[in-house]
Write an enzyme that holds these catalytic residues in place. Structure first.
Site, PDB file in Angstrom:
ATOM      1  N   HIS A   1       0.834  -1.293   0.078  1.00  0.00           N
ATOM      2  CA  HIS A   1       0.166   0.025  -0.225  1.00  0.00           C
ATOM      3  C   HIS A   1       0.932   1.272   0.060  1.00  0.00           C
ATOM      4  O   HIS A   1       0.430   2.240   0.748  1.00  0.00           O
ATOM      5  CB  HIS A   1      -0.947  -0.014   1.155  1.00  0.00           C
ATOM      6  CG  HIS A   1      -1.872  -1.130   1.244  1.00  0.00           C
ATOM      7  ND1 HIS A   1      -3.104  -0.958   0.626  1.00  0.00           N
ATOM      8  CD2 HIS A   1      -1.822  -2.342   1.763  1.00  0.00           C
ATOM      9  CE1 HIS A   1      -3.876  -2.443   0.928  1.00  0.00           C
ATOM     10  NE2 HIS A   1      -3.065  -2.953   1.384  1.00  0.00           N
TER      11      HIS A   1
ATOM     12  N   ASN B   1     -10.106  -2.986   2.830  1.00  0.00           N
ATOM     13  CA  ASN B   1      -9.972  -2.981   1.310  1.00  0.00           C
ATOM     14  C   ASN B   1     -11.008  -2.674   0.590  1.00  0.00           C
ATOM     15  O   ASN B   1     -12.227  -2.776   1.216  1.00  0.00           O
ATOM     16  CB  ASN B   1      -9.253  -4.314   0.862  1.00  0.00           C
ATOM     17  CG  ASN B   1      -7.738  -4.375   1.148  1.00  0.00           C
ATOM     18  OD1 ASN B   1      -7.167  -3.491   1.280  1.00  0.00           O
ATOM     19  ND2 ASN B   1      -7.376  -5.356   1.250  1.00  0.00           N
TER      20      ASN B   1
ATOM     21  N   TYR C   1       1.144  -4.047  12.202  1.00  0.00           N
ATOM     22  CA  TYR C   1       1.172  -2.624  11.817  1.00  0.00           C
ATOM     23  C   TYR C   1       1.845  -1.736  12.956  1.00  0.00           C
ATOM     24  O   TYR C   1       2.336  -0.650  12.590  1.00  0.00           O
ATOM     25  CB  TYR C   1      -0.364  -2.295  11.731  1.00  0.00           C
ATOM     26  CG  TYR C   1      -0.864  -2.766  10.607  1.00  0.00           C
ATOM     27  CD1 TYR C   1      -1.301  -4.179  10.447  1.00  0.00           C
ATOM     28  CD2 TYR C   1      -1.552  -1.955   9.544  1.00  0.00           C
ATOM     29  CE1 TYR C   1      -1.781  -4.785   9.346  1.00  0.00           C
ATOM     30  CE2 TYR C   1      -2.021  -2.402   8.552  1.00  0.00           C
ATOM     31  CZ  TYR C   1      -2.284  -3.966   8.353  1.00  0.00           C
ATOM     32  OH  TYR C   1      -3.073  -4.307   7.331  1.00  0.00           O
TER      33      TYR C   1
END
Ligand code: HDD
Length: 690
Positions: free
Chosen positions: A73, A145, A359
């Site tokens: 991304h 998404n 993350y």
């Protein structure tokens, strides 16, 4: 005029912003700079001196302007906005963000997955749809998404997926695309990817714009009410403009015409006040429902058909402000699935569980500090504080001695700092009431995870004929790009036989290979009832709102016809863009000049949703010898768009091979109605699909 404003950041620090052309330029340490044009030298032709702190600081800072791009991304576009909760769901969740009438600021980042930060906007790729809600109870990040399922079931496979799809390790190509050996080698060996591959090979991965795609939280999450009762939930974003996608040939040409097609579209829409909007919907279900399904709701390769659990709309997202600075905001924004608030909780989905680690970890390597939460775009908008201290780039200046807890400093009048709150604080929902199971430690997946094909079949059978042809053709195209690994295409087709025999046959035919033996399925697929919600074509809106019309004109065109069109497009909430051979415009029939918005050679028809050709007989005769004009019309026809034309422009349409159908009209009302649609029925006449 010079204007200096002082703003206070979330950590209490002040920022000075100077605009205008007369403010004094300083070094980063505030020293006024006397000369920003010349470095300090020993004589006019002599060497540059090390003592030039102005030069050294400037180059030092410049040398470090880039931070590591996201491993996935990397290319994204962001916008600020607001989320308004529109339904009372207090029976399901106590989250403040869902209190009916509550307005919560958000930052949204859309992205492609595989390409680098400088890659293009329009490859065939999944799009990220990440939303950071700055709620009054802390930040909630819904990092989703534009596809409701994922390639893999377990986070342990994520590095393999990403390595296989990104540019190949030795040659560093292709950039931003899955049509290459390593991706299909890996995917064909991983039947659990099949459902997501169906979506990826459909036009979902060719969205017309960010504004016209759906978003999904993908995983099953939980909602938790004030009594601590949990329900399962899936999150959906439904675009107010309906769904729209491009087609493959158009996407390829868009890539050449405008690398920033979707970034520009988002920016311009917000800039002109056409604020993109989505409704947030939830599918809520309980454990009894979950247990009754032929799939596991903790498996991220499965969706819950909307026909079984309808999507209930609970709020609206409006993007209404472009970032002030791309790097400070869009690049530095750090999304964390671990950002969760009281009233929402995780499920045991093993993919989600892996993300909860990944993350947080990646932000430290990307942003270089554990204090990344202090960067304004990441900082909560509600008060926040704890006893975590120091670290690189610490910008907060805590006062006093309280950096531990418990403490009794308050007894002596000192500030003792914040304390936990059992009433207001986040409490993980009890597993027994949340419907999850636990057991012995094992490297294992739940039984129903072994069904890799039922929902791939459901997806394929829910598509229109035209959409099915696009899927088959995409498989053919992508697998045709597999080079030396000739075992891969048959292996993939062998998997597809479990999805749909007709699809497998079309792909094999398209590749010119024999139909291979069907792959053994780990679990026999079952037939599920087709669902209209899975089709783009069944969820489009015939509207000009959010769409653009390219109006091609030239010398001697009729100005009145042009102005009438521009007005009609605007009245239908579309955007008219004037295109002429020269950007300075053309001299119209009445002798006046009309400036163009774009030059013909730089404004091919793929950047528009429909085209109108306003030409006189002479103007048309001139453009017949202009390849860009012929191509303009030919591509609009091939990309299944509406074409409106003045009578005198017909020779150009003829030369471009335009044949009559519902999408080919004169310049009147019929064109405005047609311009809000695509004409998929035209496609078999313009290209051979698998
Ligand atoms: Fe991820 C970024 C979406 C699985 C690890 N992911 C990232 C972004 C989106 C998603 C939209 C970009 C956020 C932004 O704009 O900054 N990812 C998903 C979805 C997944 C998913 C919908 C499955 C349902 N991701 C996933 C797994 C892992 C990661 C299983 C690792 C175990 N994802 C990352 C990451 C990224 C990331 C490497 C790169 C940059 C970042 O996190 O901040 O940590």
């Amino acid at each position: 005029m010079t204007e200096t404003t002082t703003t206070t950041g979330s950590g209490g620090e002040t920022h000075q912003r100077v605009t205008g052309d007369a403010a004094v330029l300083t070094t980063n340490h505030g020293v006024p700079v006397g000369d920003n044009q010349n470095s300090l030298k020993s004589g006019a032709r002599g060497p540059t001196l090390l003592e030039d702190f102005v030069l050294r600081e400037k180059i030092f800072h410049f040398d470090h302007e880039r931070i590591p791009e996201r491993i996935v991304h990397a290319r994204g576009s962001g916008a600020h906005g607001v989320f308004e909760a529109t339904a009372d769901i207090s029976d399901l969740s106590k989250a403040a963000v869902f209190t009916k009438g509550e307005h919560t600021e958000v930052f949204v980042r859309f992205s492609t997955v595989a390409g680098g930060a400088g890659s293009v906007d329009t490859p065939r790729d999944v799009r990220g749809f990440a939303v950071k809600f700055y709620t009054r109870e802390g930040n909630w990040d819904l990092v989703g998404n534009n596809i409701p399922v994922f390639f893999i079931q377990d986070a342990i496979k994520f590095p393999d997926l990403v390595h296989s799809v990104k540019m190949e390790a030795d040659r560093a190509y292709p950039q931003a695309g899955s049509a290459h050996d390593t991706f299909w080698d890996w995917a064909s060996l991983m039947p659990e990817t099949t459902h997501m591959l169906m979506w990826a090979m459909s036009d979902r991965t060719l969205p017309r714009s960010f504004r016209t795609m759906e978003g999904f939280g993908v995983h099953t999450f939980k909602l938790v009410n004030a009594e601590g009762r949990a329900s399962f939930v899936k999150f959906h974003w439904k675009p107010r403009l309906g769904l729209q996608s491009t087609i493959w040939d158009e996407a390829l040409k868009l890539q050449a015409a405008d690398n920033d097609y979707q970034r520009r579209d988002l920016w311009e829409a917000i800039d002109t006040g056409a604020y993109p909007q989505w409704d947030l919907g939830i599918q809520v279900f309980d454990e009894e429902f979950a247990r009754a399904q032929p799939y596991d709701v903790l498996d991220a390769t499965k969706l819950i058909p909307e026909d079984d659990v309808p999507v209930r709309i609970i709020g609206t997202l409006t993007l209404n402000r472009n970032p002030d600075n791309f790097f400070a905001e869009t690049e530095q924004v750090a999304f964390l699935p671990t950002n969760i608030v009281p009233g929402i909780d995780f499920s045991n989905d093993p993919l989600l569980q892996g993300r909860l680690f990944s993350y947080l970890d990646t932000q430290n390597s990307r942003l270089g500090t554990t204090n990344f939460h202090q960067i304004p775009i990441n900082a909560p908008r509600c008060p926040f504080g704890n006893f975590q201290r120091d670290g690189k780039m610490q910008t907060q200046v805590p006062k006093g001695r309280a950096n531990y807890e418990p403490n009794s400093l308050a007894a002596h009048g000192e500030d003792g700092g914040p304390r936990e709150s059992a009433e207001r604080g986040f409490a993980t929902v009890n597993a027994a009431t949340g419907g999850d199971e636990q057991g012995d430690k094992q490297r294992i997946r739940a039984e129903l995870f072994a069904d890799h094909y039922s929902q791939a079949r459901l997806f394929y059978r829910s598509q229109t004929e035209s959409e099915q042809a696009h899927i088959a053709s995409s498989f053919v195209f992508e697998l045709s790009k597999v080079g030396v690994l000739d075992q891969v295409p048959p292996r993939m087709v062998a998997n597809l036989r479990n999805v749909d025999e007709d699809l497998a046959r079309r792909v094999a035919d398209g590749l010119g290979i024999a139909l291979p033996e069907k792959a053994a399925a780990a679990r026999e697929p079952v037939d599920m009832a087709p669902s209209d919600a899975l089709s783009i074509h069944k969820n489009m809106k015939a509207t000009l709102e959010g769409r653009s019309v390219g109006i091609l004109y030239a010398d001697d065109s009729d100005g009145a016809e042009i102005e009438a069109l521009v007005a009609a497009v605007a009245a239908a909430k579309g955007k008219a863009v004037l295109v002429a051979p020269k950007v300075g415009g053309a001299t119209l029939k009445d002798g006046s000049r009309r400036k163009a918005d774009g030059q013909l050679a730089g404004s091919p028809s793929q950047i528009f949703d429909a085209v109108a050709i306003v030409l006189s007989a002479d103007g048309c005769a001139a453009l017949l010898k202009e390849a860009a004009a012929v191509q303009f019309v030919m591509d609009a026809f091939g990309h299944l768009k509406a074409i409106g034309a003045s009578d005198a422009a017909r020779p150009l349409l003829d030369k471009a091979g335009v044949e009559p159908d519902d999408g080919v009209t004169d310049l009147g009302g019929a064109f405005i109605a047609a311009a809000g649609r695509r004409f998929y029925a035209r496609e078999p006449g313009v290209r051979t699909l698998a």
